[in-house]
Design a protein around this motif. Sequence first.
Motif, PDB file in Angstrom:
ATOM      1  N   ILE A 168     -51.956  26.838 -51.286  1.00 14.28           N
ATOM      2  CA  ILE A 168     -51.885  25.595 -52.065  1.00 14.28           C
ATOM      3  C   ILE A 168     -52.656  24.475 -51.369  1.00 14.28           C
ATOM      4  O   ILE A 168     -53.397  23.718 -52.003  1.00 14.28           O
ATOM      5  CB  ILE A 168     -50.415  25.179 -52.276  1.00 14.28           C
ATOM      6  CG1 ILE A 168     -49.704  26.178 -53.195  1.00 14.28           C
ATOM      7  CG2 ILE A 168     -50.320  23.767 -52.868  1.00 14.28           C
ATOM      8  CD1 ILE A 168     -48.206  25.967 -53.288  1.00 14.28           C
ATOM      9  N   ALA A 169     -52.483  24.384 -50.042  1.00 13.61           N
ATOM     10  CA  ALA A 169     -53.153  23.325 -49.277  1.00 13.61           C
ATOM     11  C   ALA A 169     -54.670  23.427 -49.403  1.00 13.61           C
ATOM     12  O   ALA A 169     -55.364  22.417 -49.571  1.00 13.61           O
ATOM     13  CB  ALA A 169     -52.735  23.400 -47.811  1.00 13.61           C
ATOM     14  N   LYS A 170     -55.187  24.647 -49.328  1.00 12.49           N
ATOM     15  CA  LYS A 170     -56.633  24.832 -49.430  1.00 12.49           C
ATOM     16  C   LYS A 170     -57.114  24.565 -50.853  1.00 12.49           C
ATOM     17  O   LYS A 170     -58.162  23.938 -51.059  1.00 12.49           O
ATOM     18  CB  LYS A 170     -56.995  26.246 -48.984  1.00 12.49           C
ATOM     19  CG  LYS A 170     -56.794  26.470 -47.482  1.00 12.49           C
ATOM     20  CD  LYS A 170     -57.076  27.903 -47.070  1.00 12.49           C
ATOM     21  CE  LYS A 170     -56.872  28.071 -45.564  1.00 12.49           C
ATOM     22  NZ  LYS A 170     -57.088  29.467 -45.120  1.00 12.49           N
ATOM     23  N   LYS A 171     -56.335  25.010 -51.829  1.00 10.84           N
ATOM     24  CA  LYS A 171     -56.715  24.822 -53.227  1.00 10.84           C
ATOM     25  C   LYS A 171     -56.689  23.353 -53.621  1.00 10.84           C
ATOM     26  O   LYS A 171     -57.577  22.854 -54.332  1.00 10.84           O
ATOM     27  CB  LYS A 171     -55.769  25.617 -54.123  1.00 10.84           C
ATOM     28  CG  LYS A 171     -56.081  25.519 -55.610  1.00 10.84           C
ATOM     29  CD  LYS A 171     -55.102  26.355 -56.421  1.00 10.84           C
ATOM     30  CE  LYS A 171     -55.383  26.243 -57.919  1.00 10.84           C
ATOM     31  NZ  LYS A 171     -54.427  27.052 -58.719  1.00 10.84           N
ATOM     32  N   MET A 172     -55.672  22.614 -53.141  1.00 11.36           N
ATOM     33  CA  MET A 172     -55.478  21.219 -53.523  1.00 11.36           C
ATOM     34  C   MET A 172     -56.157  20.242 -52.564  1.00 11.36           C
ATOM     35  O   MET A 172     -56.139  19.039 -52.788  1.00 11.36           O
ATOM     36  CB  MET A 172     -53.978  20.901 -53.585  1.00 11.36           C
ATOM     37  CG  MET A 172     -53.177  21.795 -54.515  1.00 11.36           C
ATOM     38  SD  MET A 172     -53.629  21.563 -56.247  1.00 11.36           S
ATOM     39  CE  MET A 172     -52.990  19.919 -56.544  1.00 11.36           C
ATOM     40  N   ASN A 173     -56.722  20.780 -51.452  1.00  9.16           N
ATOM     41  CA  ASN A 173     -57.335  19.925 -50.438  1.00  9.16           C
ATOM     42  C   ASN A 173     -56.347  18.870 -49.949  1.00  9.16           C
ATOM     43  O   ASN A 173     -56.666  17.691 -49.813  1.00  9.16           O
ATOM     44  CB  ASN A 173     -58.607  19.254 -50.975  1.00  9.16           C
ATOM     45  CG  ASN A 173     -59.434  18.619 -49.876  1.00  9.16           C
ATOM     46  OD1 ASN A 173     -59.417  19.066 -48.736  1.00  9.16           O
ATOM     47  ND2 ASN A 173     -60.137  17.552 -50.212  1.00  9.16           N
ATOM     48  N   GLY A 174     -55.120  19.343 -49.692  1.00  8.54           N
ATOM     49  CA  GLY A 174     -54.059  18.451 -49.228  1.00  8.54           C
ATOM     50  C   GLY A 174     -53.827  18.575 -47.739  1.00  8.54           C
ATOM     51  O   GLY A 174     -54.665  19.142 -47.014  1.00  8.54           O
ATOM     52  N   PRO A 175     -52.694  18.058 -47.244  1.00 13.57           N
ATOM     53  CA  PRO A 175     -52.377  18.163 -45.823  1.00 13.57           C
ATOM     54  C   PRO A 175     -52.381  19.624 -45.362  1.00 13.57           C
ATOM     55  O   PRO A 175     -51.921  20.510 -46.084  1.00 13.57           O
ATOM     56  CB  PRO A 175     -50.971  17.564 -45.731  1.00 13.57           C
ATOM     57  CG  PRO A 175     -50.868  16.649 -46.907  1.00 13.57           C
ATOM     58  CD  PRO A 175     -51.656  17.306 -47.989  1.00 13.57           C
ATOM     59  N   ASP A 176     -52.908  19.860 -44.174  1.00 13.86           N
ATOM     60  CA  ASP A 176     -52.919  21.213 -43.625  1.00 13.86           C
ATOM     61  C   ASP A 176     -51.505  21.697 -43.337  1.00 13.86           C
ATOM     62  O   ASP A 176     -50.619  20.899 -42.986  1.00 13.86           O
ATOM     63  CB  ASP A 176     -53.718  21.251 -42.316  1.00 13.86           C
ATOM     64  CG  ASP A 176     -55.212  21.169 -42.538  1.00 13.86           C
ATOM     65  OD1 ASP A 176     -55.679  21.608 -43.601  1.00 13.86           O
ATOM     66  OD2 ASP A 176     -55.917  20.645 -41.647  1.00 13.86           O
ATOM     67  N   ILE A 177     -51.310  22.987 -43.450  1.00 15.78           N
ATOM     68  CA  ILE A 177     -50.040  23.605 -43.085  1.00 15.78           C
ATOM     69  C   ILE A 177     -50.150  24.110 -41.655  1.00 15.78           C
ATOM     70  O   ILE A 177     -51.053  24.893 -41.324  1.00 15.78           O
ATOM     71  CB  ILE A 177     -49.694  24.768 -44.034  1.00 15.78           C
ATOM     72  CG1 ILE A 177     -49.493  24.243 -45.457  1.00 15.78           C
ATOM     73  CG2 ILE A 177     -48.444  25.510 -43.549  1.00 15.78           C
ATOM     74  CD1 ILE A 177     -48.364  23.241 -45.619  1.00 15.78           C
ATOM     75  N   MET A 178     -49.233  23.657 -40.787  1.00 13.03           N
ATOM     76  CA  MET A 178     -49.214  24.088 -39.391  1.00 13.03           C
ATOM     77  C   MET A 178     -47.915  24.849 -39.135  1.00 13.03           C
ATOM     78  O   MET A 178     -46.854  24.247 -38.962  1.00 13.03           O
ATOM     79  CB  MET A 178     -49.320  22.888 -38.445  1.00 13.03           C
ATOM     80  CG  MET A 178     -49.221  23.279 -36.981  1.00 13.03           C
ATOM     81  SD  MET A 178     -49.665  21.936 -35.838  1.00 13.03           S
ATOM     82  CE  MET A 178     -48.432  20.690 -36.252  1.00 13.03           C
TER      83      MET A 178
END
Length: 232
Positions: A168-178
């Motif tokens: 989702i993060a990559k698709k939405m260009n949102g906050p990275d998941i750590m």
Amino acid sequence: MVLEVIVQNGQEAVQAEKLGADRIELVSAIQEGGLTPSYGTIKQVLESVSIPVQVMIRPHSYHYCYTDGDLKIIREDIRKVLSLGGARIVFGALTKDNRIDEQILDTIIGTYPQLDITFHRAFDEVHSLDEAYESLIKYKMNVKRILTSGGEKSCIEGKWKLRKLVHIAKKMNGPDIMPGAGLTLDNIQGIHETVNANQYHFGKAVRIDQSFRNTFDEDVVKLIQKTLRGGS
């Protein structure tokens, strides 16, 4: 690939940098999950290393639903970090019904727009991971990453949810998941192959005897780096 590790003081920060850590999270009271370090400790660490330092801003460990009094302390602690030349914090706040507290985020970011924020594992207690992530997307100019175990006790148990969040993060260009919590030398390869995040957070697993009372285990840190960077 970014490797972030927890440190508690300047000596540990210097060692983490020497071992090749890309970023550090500075905390106090790790036995309580990490609280805001003292002014002196923050100053010491910021003056000791050149790698990014994310400073924990958490006034107590009771819960993540903060009162006006708590918020006053939070804002003062952030102001002190900024006064020392830092701009990176680790922070999270929830409403009483376990949703992202956007009012508090609006207040903090509105007051201190220069902040680089890691939203911490309060995220793992939310009503809905998908809904919470969507709430944080609107703050992506400041909330750069989310420290999470996928809503589970550890990354092992939450790896499939982490995989979904990374997608989702990559698709939405949102906050990275750590991903963070329960990561070890023994499980990081399998988790990384499943989750495919671009950064990981380690705590006691990179310490001698896996204890925060001890210093970093140099061999373990180097093996984790080798695993995450494909043997390079």
